[in-house]
Design a protein around this motif. Sequence first.
Motif, PDB file in Angstrom:
ATOM      1  N   ALA A  57       8.258  59.657  31.096  1.00 30.26           N
ATOM      2  CA  ALA A  57       9.515  60.412  31.021  1.00 30.26           C
ATOM      3  C   ALA A  57       9.251  61.842  30.575  1.00 30.26           C
ATOM      4  CB  ALA A  57      10.482  59.716  30.056  1.00 30.26           C
ATOM      5  N   GLY A  58       8.283  62.012  29.681  1.00 25.04           N
ATOM      6  CA  GLY A  58       7.941  63.350  29.226  1.00 25.04           C
ATOM      7  C   GLY A  58       7.412  64.232  30.333  1.00 25.04           C
ATOM      8  N   VAL A  59       6.750  63.633  31.336  1.00 19.64           N
ATOM      9  CA  VAL A  59       6.251  64.422  32.465  1.00 19.64           C
ATOM     10  C   VAL A  59       7.406  65.079  33.207  1.00 19.64           C
ATOM     11  CG1 VAL A  59       5.166  64.255  34.730  1.00 19.64           C
ATOM     12  CG2 VAL A  59       4.127  63.129  32.771  1.00 19.64           C
ATOM     13  N   VAL A  60       8.493  64.340  33.398  1.00 16.75           N
ATOM     14  CA  VAL A  60       9.653  64.900  34.090  1.00 16.75           C
ATOM     15  C   VAL A  60      10.166  66.128  33.352  1.00 16.75           C
ATOM     16  CG1 VAL A  60      12.001  64.440  34.880  1.00 16.75           C
ATOM     17  CG2 VAL A  60      10.259  62.633  35.004  1.00 16.75           C
ATOM     18  N   VAL A  61      10.235  66.020  32.035  1.00 11.82           N
ATOM     19  CA  VAL A  61      10.694  67.151  31.224  1.00 11.82           C
ATOM     20  C   VAL A  61       9.704  68.303  31.316  1.00 11.82           C
ATOM     21  CG1 VAL A  61      11.322  67.908  28.902  1.00 11.82           C
ATOM     22  CG2 VAL A  61      11.903  65.585  29.659  1.00 11.82           C
ATOM     23  N   SER A  62       8.414  67.992  31.201  1.00 11.46           N
ATOM     24  CA  SER A  62       7.411  69.057  31.147  1.00 11.46           C
ATOM     25  C   SER A  62       7.265  69.784  32.480  1.00 11.46           C
ATOM     26  CB  SER A  62       6.062  68.485  30.703  1.00 11.46           C
ATOM     27  OG  SER A  62       5.572  67.549  31.635  1.00 11.46           O
ATOM     28  N   ILE A  63       7.561  69.125  33.591  1.00  9.98           N
ATOM     29  CA  ILE A  63       7.523  69.801  34.888  1.00  9.98           C
ATOM     30  C   ILE A  63       8.717  70.730  35.053  1.00  9.98           C
ATOM     31  CG2 ILE A  63       7.772  69.446  37.373  1.00  9.98           C
ATOM     32  CD1 ILE A  63       6.013  67.034  37.182  1.00  9.98           C
ATOM     33  N   ARG A  64       9.875  70.281  34.607  1.00  6.54           N
ATOM     34  CA  ARG A  64      11.109  70.997  34.917  1.00  6.54           C
ATOM     35  C   ARG A  64      11.441  72.114  33.934  1.00  6.54           C
ATOM     36  NH1 ARG A  64      14.457  68.601  38.582  1.00  6.54           N
ATOM     37  NH2 ARG A  64      16.306  69.466  37.562  1.00  6.54           N
ATOM     38  N   VAL A  65      11.057  71.986  32.692  1.00 10.85           N
ATOM     39  CA  VAL A  65      11.470  72.935  31.664  1.00 10.85           C
ATOM     40  C   VAL A  65      10.378  73.960  31.407  1.00 10.85           C
ATOM     41  CG1 VAL A  65      12.149  73.192  29.253  1.00 10.85           C
ATOM     42  CG2 VAL A  65      13.017  71.275  30.587  1.00 10.85           C
ATOM     43  N   ARG A  66      10.747  75.223  31.421  1.00 11.87           N
ATOM     44  CA  ARG A  66       9.820  76.323  31.128  1.00 11.87           C
ATOM     45  C   ARG A  66      10.340  77.097  29.923  1.00 11.87           C
ATOM     46  NH1 ARG A  66       7.897  73.822  35.194  1.00 11.87           N
ATOM     47  NH2 ARG A  66       6.559  74.852  36.728  1.00 11.87           N
ATOM     48  N   PRO A  67      10.035  76.664  28.713  1.00 13.70           N
ATOM     49  CA  PRO A  67      10.592  77.344  27.532  1.00 13.70           C
ATOM     50  C   PRO A  67      10.040  78.749  27.378  1.00 13.70           C
ATOM     51  CG  PRO A  67       8.982  75.698  26.879  1.00 13.70           C
ATOM     52  CD  PRO A  67       9.203  75.510  28.336  1.00 13.70           C
ATOM     53  N   ARG A  68      10.879  79.649  26.920  1.00  9.76           N
ATOM     54  CA  ARG A  68      10.449  81.027  26.683  1.00  9.76           C
ATOM     55  C   ARG A  68       9.440  81.095  25.548  1.00  9.76           C
ATOM     56  NH1 ARG A  68      14.199  84.913  28.173  1.00  9.76           N
ATOM     57  NH2 ARG A  68      12.637  86.419  27.455  1.00  9.76           N
ATOM     58  N   ARG A  69       9.554  80.211  24.580  1.00 15.14           N
ATOM     59  CA  ARG A  69       8.640  80.160  23.436  1.00 15.14           C
ATOM     60  C   ARG A  69       7.961  78.790  23.423  1.00 15.14           C
ATOM     61  NH1 ARG A  69      11.973  83.281  18.589  1.00 15.14           N
ATOM     62  NH2 ARG A  69      12.794  84.954  19.915  1.00 15.14           N
ATOM     63  N   PRO A  70       6.944  78.619  24.241  1.00 15.20           N
ATOM     64  CA  PRO A  70       6.386  77.279  24.461  1.00 15.20           C
ATOM     65  C   PRO A  70       5.773  76.651  23.228  1.00 15.20           C
ATOM     66  CG  PRO A  70       4.990  78.958  25.464  1.00 15.20           C
ATOM     67  CD  PRO A  70       6.249  79.649  25.037  1.00 15.20           C
ATOM     68  N   ILE A  71       5.111  77.441  22.377  1.00 17.09           N
ATOM     69  CA  ILE A  71       4.455  76.839  21.211  1.00 17.09           C
ATOM     70  C   ILE A  71       5.485  76.448  20.156  1.00 17.09           C
ATOM     71  CG2 ILE A  71       2.739  77.202  19.402  1.00 17.09           C
ATOM     72  CD1 ILE A  71       1.637  76.863  22.246  1.00 17.09           C
ATOM     73  N   LEU A  72       6.524  77.236  19.986  1.00 20.31           N
ATOM     74  CA  LEU A  72       7.597  76.862  19.060  1.00 20.31           C
ATOM     75  C   LEU A  72       8.235  75.546  19.484  1.00 20.31           C
ATOM     76  CD1 LEU A  72       9.565  77.347  16.729  1.00 20.31           C
ATOM     77  CD2 LEU A  72      10.926  78.777  18.284  1.00 20.31           C
ATOM     78  N   VAL A  73       8.555  75.438  20.766  1.00 18.88           N
ATOM     79  CA  VAL A  73       9.155  74.196  21.259  1.00 18.88           C
ATOM     80  C   VAL A  73       8.186  73.031  21.092  1.00 18.88           C
ATOM     81  CG1 VAL A  73      10.024  73.033  23.327  1.00 18.88           C
ATOM     82  CG2 VAL A  73      10.684  75.397  22.864  1.00 18.88           C
ATOM     83  N   ALA A  74       6.922  73.263  21.396  1.00 19.19           N
ATOM     84  CA  ALA A  74       5.921  72.200  21.276  1.00 19.19           C
ATOM     85  C   ALA A  74       5.819  71.688  19.842  1.00 19.19           C
ATOM     86  CB  ALA A  74       4.558  72.712  21.755  1.00 19.19           C
TER      87      ALA A  74
END
Length: 430
Positions: A287-304
Amino acid sequence: MHTSLNDLGLLRDHRFTLLLSARTISVLGSAFAPVALAFGILGLPGATASTLSAVLAAEALPMIAFMLVGGVIADRLPRQRVMMAGEFLMAAGFLALAFMLLTGWTPLSAMVAAAALTGMATAVTFPALTGIIPEVVPADRLQTGNALLGLGANASRVAGAVLGGGTVVLFGGGWALVVSATMFAVAGVLVALLRLTPDPRPQDEPPSKPGEQPRAERHSVLKDLRDGWREFSSRQWIWVVVAQFSLMVMAIQAGHGVLGPLMAKETLGGPVAWSAFLVGEAVGTIAGVVVSIRVRPRRPILVAVLLCLPTALPYLLLGLDAPLWAIVAGAFVFGVCFDVFGVLWQTTMQREVPADALSRVSSYDMLGSMMFGPIGLLLAAPAATLFGTEQALLGCGVLVVVSTLATLLSPGVRNLRAPEPLGAVHADLK
C-alpha cells in the motif's frame, strides 16, 4: 498527484526489468529467513532467546564492520559485479545454515560463522544497489523506479512471509533456508545478465582543490573513505536522520528479531501468528508503494521523518497485549510508513549526492543506521528476562517516538526541498 504513463514505461526497459526481477527474487529469499531462523533456532534442543540473539548479532556485526569497505568497492568496481558477488555470498551463507538445521549439526560457532557470511554479503550488496539504480533509471524517473523496485520487494515480503511460515510449519526451518539460498542464487544470475553502458562515474576528473590528485590516481581506501565522509557529513539532513535511525534500528532489531517472535511463541500461537504479523507489515509496504508513486512532497525528508512516528505502533500494541488482529493492523501501518520513508529517502539521496560518491555515502548511511542494531539484539533477551517481554517491547516503541521527535529539531530536515519537475503535480506536504 499521479504517475505518468511515461514513468511506468520503465517496465518496458529490459535492463530495469532485469534489475527489478533480481531485486524481487532476492527479497523473496530474504523473506523466508526471519521466520526460518527464528523458529528453526528456537526449536533446537537447549536453544534459548540468547542463542537466537547470538546468531542474529553475528549477522549484523560483520555487516556493520564491512559496510564502509562495501561502499568503496561499489564506487570503484562495476556495481553489477559487486551486486552479483553479494547475492552469491548470501546464497552460500544461508545454504550453510540450512545444512546445519537439516543435519542437526548445529554448534553455535558454526552457525555464527555462516550468519557472519550473510552479513558481509549484505555489506557488499546494499551500497552497490543504491548506486546502480541511477545507472539504470533516468533521473526524472528515479522516484518511480525506486517505488517499483519497492513494489516488487514488498510483494516478495508478503509471499515470503506466507510461504516461509508455511514451509517452517510443514517442513521445518532448514528447508525454508534452502529455498532462501536458491532465491539468492537466482538473483545473482539475473544481475549477471545486466548489460550496462560504460560506467558513467568520472574516472579522470581534474583536481577540485589545489594539491588534490585526479580521480584516476586515487588508490587509497582511506582517501576514498575521507571523500565519502565529506559528502556525508556536509549534508545535515543525512547525518541527523542517520543518527535517528541508529536508535530506531536498535529498537526494530530487538522488536522484530527477538522480542516479537518471543512474544508470539509465548502468547500468540507461535510461527503462524508471527507470520501473520509479517504479512500485515508486507501488505502495508505494498500500500505504501501506491502512496510513494503518487505523492511528491515539497519537503521530502520532513515528510519521511514524520512518517517514522507511527512505526512505533506495533511494538506498543505487542507490549499492551493487544489482540492479534490489532497487532497485525499495527504492522500494516508500520509497513506503509516505512515504505514511503524508504522511497523518499533513496530518491533524495540519489538526487542530492554526486554519482561517483553515492555508494560510499550510502555505506555511511547504512553503517550509521545499523551500528546499534547488534546492541538491540544482544540486549533484547536480558531485557525480556529482567523486565518482561511486554515491557521491553513498550521500551522499543518509546525509543522510536523520542528519536523521531528529536530529529524534527533539525533545520536541514525541515527545510530541504525537492526540485520542481516540469509538468508534475505536487502535494505540498509540510
